[in-house]
Every structure is written in structure tokens, then in C-alpha cells.
Design an enzyme around this catalytic site. Structure first.
Site, short mmCIF file in Angstrom:
data_model
loop_
_atom_site.label_atom_id
_atom_site.label_comp_id
_atom_site.label_asym_id
_atom_site.label_seq_id
_atom_site.Cartn_x
_atom_site.Cartn_y
_atom_site.Cartn_z
N ASP A 67 35.98 38.99 48.60
CA ASP A 67 35.21 40.12 49.12
C ASP A 67 36.04 41.03 50.02
O ASP A 67 37.18 40.72 50.37
CB ASP A 67 33.96 39.61 49.88
CG ASP A 67 34.28 38.49 50.87
OD1 ASP A 67 35.47 38.27 51.15
OD2 ASP A 67 33.34 37.84 51.35
N ASN A 136 23.98 30.90 57.10
CA ASN A 136 22.78 31.05 56.27
C ASN A 136 23.03 30.66 54.82
O ASN A 136 22.21 30.95 53.95
CB ASN A 136 22.27 32.50 56.35
CG ASN A 136 23.30 33.51 55.87
OD1 ASN A 136 24.33 33.13 55.33
ND2 ASN A 136 23.03 34.79 56.06
N HIS A 138 25.55 31.71 52.90
CA HIS A 138 26.17 32.70 52.02
C HIS A 138 27.57 32.26 51.60
O HIS A 138 28.27 31.56 52.34
CB HIS A 138 26.16 34.12 52.62
CG HIS A 138 27.14 34.39 53.71
ND1 HIS A 138 26.78 34.86 54.95
CD2 HIS A 138 28.50 34.30 53.74
CE1 HIS A 138 27.85 35.05 55.68
NE2 HIS A 138 28.91 34.71 54.98
N GLU A 143 24.53 37.17 50.30
CA GLU A 143 23.57 36.77 51.32
C GLU A 143 22.34 36.14 50.66
O GLU A 143 22.11 36.32 49.45
CB GLU A 143 23.15 38.01 52.12
CG GLU A 143 24.28 38.68 52.88
CD GLU A 143 24.65 37.97 54.17
OE1 GLU A 143 24.48 36.73 54.26
OE2 GLU A 143 25.12 38.66 55.09
C1 GLP Z 1 32.40 35.88 56.06
C2 GLP Z 1 33.06 35.80 54.69
C3 GLP Z 1 32.78 34.47 54.00
C4 GLP Z 1 33.04 33.31 54.97
C5 GLP Z 1 32.09 33.44 56.14
C6 GLP Z 1 32.21 32.28 57.14
O1 GLP Z 1 31.09 36.30 56.01
N1 GLP Z 1 32.66 36.86 53.83
O2 GLP Z 1 33.62 34.36 52.86
O3 GLP Z 1 32.85 32.09 54.31
O4 GLP Z 1 32.42 34.65 56.80
O5 GLP Z 1 33.27 32.52 58.01
P1 GLP Z 1 33.89 31.47 59.00
O6 GLP Z 1 34.80 30.62 58.21
O7 GLP Z 1 34.62 32.32 60.00
O8 GLP Z 1 32.76 30.71 59.60
#
Ligand code: GLP
Length: 263
Positions: A67, A136, A138, A143
Site C-alpha cells: 500500500d 481492527n 486490517h 479496513e
Molecule cells: C498500517 C499499514 C499496515 C500495517 C499496520 C500496522 O496501517 N498499512 O500494513 O500492518 O499499519 O502497523 P504496525 O506494525 O505499526 O502496528
């Protein structure tokens, strides 16, 4: 679904990096799906270390990131392209021309999403897709309520995700509320999917992913349909799971089997 429960975040990083380097050594021209967020950083550090010790080479690797923020160019400090350069690409022998991140500032984002999908396809598909997970549930920026068959597209972020990611932005800095993300259908087409999660604040999302019903309300629960999904978590992220001892038992048996087969 294979659930691997490890003692701490360092072990999660080590396990993930070992899995990726074995994949690359088995198939040096692997197509990797990569992820951002804080969780994979330690795994990327470990991969850099493997590279520096000549245990792995990224020379023939192609990569596709999950992404990118919409409206943000690749040279912006907050872009996921910048993140990937800083956390991995700048430190290994990968050819950056073979690394793909959705183009956040594309003139026509809808067309750019289609091109991204075609590009993955013409590369032969993703061999192994790395994922983190949001609180959540995702994955990528899919989402809750995302179609489980979705493809790469523009997605609006929830307030929860915006708040969770606010820690990366300074107070007066513009924080995007839109993104381009691979869809859940896109992710499910990877030959193998590897999800990393650490910390107590991911524990409920992990329960919903592993034990919950398959529902668009927890996008990661779609991984239950994948024939080769590996969930690598530390004790804190596993803390609410039922059957923890069973998962540990399976992993011990798998390790024995892999050792006896010399894998
Ligand atoms: C963002 C990214 C996700 C990632 C999520 C969790 O929203 N788009 O790909 O998994 O954050 O991030 P973290 O690893 O910092 O908790």
C-alpha cells in the site's frame, strides 16, 4: 492456518527473516510482497544482517508493496516508498527498478491500481506476501467492511487507523486519510502469506483472525481461506488465543520434521 507462537518480538523478527531468506535461497528470483508499519522493521534489519553476512542476495528479487498513501509522492518523507528505501532497499543489493510500491501521486489513481494488478500478474504472481495487522484487523489498508474479493484500489482510512498512525507524523504535518492498497483478493492470490504481529494491543485482532468467523469486519480473517498462511506472533499478541499449547506442539513437530528433511 499455521500459528507460530514465539517468546518475544525479537524471535518473531528472526523467524520471519529466516522464512524469507530460505524462500529467496530456494528461488533467487522470487517475487516478494512487502509491508510497512513498525512491526516488520526488526525483520528487515535481520534480513539486512543476513545479506551483509552473504547468507542471502536480493539481486534477482522483484517486490510489490501492499500500500501507499494517496496524494503523497515517492520522495516524500512519509511515503511508504521512502520507508522501504530507508528500512530495506538502500541496505541490500536489490535493483530498485524491480521494487514496486503503488504510485501515491499518480495522475489517474484508478488506472494506476489496474496497472499495479497487471504488473503483479505479469511478474508471475507473488511468492510470499508479508503482512502486519491493524488493531481492527486490517491488512494493507483494507479496513473493516472491505470486500473479501477486493483488488488494488483507493481506500478511505478509518479514524482508528489514522489515530494509530499519527505517531509517525509531527503535529503540524499533513496526514493522509486515503490510500492505495492491494485488495484482499489480491493478497489471497499470493502463494504464501506471512503475517507478523507483536504486542498486547494486537491480541484481539489475532483472536478474530484465527478463531473468529470469516468476516469483512476483520479483513485478516479471510486468511483462514488461504492454503498456506503463517501467523507469527509473540506471547503478548497470542495472549487471548485458545489452544496456545496445541499451536506450540504443532510447531515443535513441524520443526522436527523440517530438520529430518533438511529444510
Ligand atoms: C498500517 C499499514 C499496515 C500495517 C499496520 C500496522 O496501517 N498499512 O500494513 O500492518 O499499519 O502497523 P504496525 O506494525 O505499526 O502496528
Amino acid at each position: 492456518m499455521k500459528v507460530v507462537i514465539l517468546n518475544n518480538a525479537a524471535e518473531v523478527a528472526q523467524y520471519g527473516a529466516t522464512l524469507f531468506s530460505k524462500q529467496i535461497n530456494r528461488k533467487p528470483n522470487s517475487v516478494l510482497g512487502l509491508a510497512t508499519g513498525s512491526t516488520p522493521v526488526a525483520m528487515y534489519k535481520q534480513l539486512i544482517d543476513f545479506y551483509k553476512h552473504n547468507q542471502v542476495s536480493f539481486r534477482n528479487i522483484k517486490s510489490f508493496n501492499l500500500d501507499e498513501y494517496l496524494g503523497v509522492s515517492g520522495d516524500h518523507q512519509q511515503s511508504y516508498r521512502h520507508f522501504m528505501n530507508e528500512q530495506l532497499f538502500n541496505h541490500v543489493d536489490i535493483n530498485k527498478a524491480n521494487t514496486f510500491v503503488p504510485v501515491g501521486d499518480a495522475k489517474n489513481p484508478i488506472e494506476a491500481c489496474e496497472v499495479y494488478e497487471q504488473n503483479i500478474k505479469s511478474s508471475g504472481g507473488i511468492d510470499v506476501q508479508l503482512l502486519g495487522i491493524g488493531r481492527n484487523g486490517h491488512i494493507g489498508f483494507n479496513e473493516p467492511s472491505s470486500s473479501l474479493g477486493s483488488r488494488t484500489r483507493v481506500k478511505t482510512l478509518t479514524q482508528e487507523t489514522i489515530d494509530d498512525n499519527a505517531r509517525f507524523f509531527s503535529a503540524d504535518e499533513f496526514q493522509p486519510h486515503l490510500s492505495i492498497t492491494m485488495g484482499i483478493g489480491t493478497i489471497l492470490e499470493a502463494k504464501q502469506v506471512v503475517l507478523l504481529a507483536t504486542g498486547e494491543n494486537k491480541a484481539q485482532a489475532i483472536v478474530d483472525t484465527v478463531q473468529g468467523p470469516i468476516t469483512a469486519q476483520c479483513p485478516a480473517s479471510a486468511l483462514q481461506l488461504h492454503p498456506d498462511a503463517v501467523i507469527i506472533i509473540d506471547e503478548a499478541a497470542a495472549s487471548l488465543l485458545e489452544n496456545q499449547e496445541f499451536f506450540r506442539h504443532i510447531e515443535r513437530e513441524n520443526q522436527k520434521l523440517e530438520q529430518s528433511l533438511g529444510l
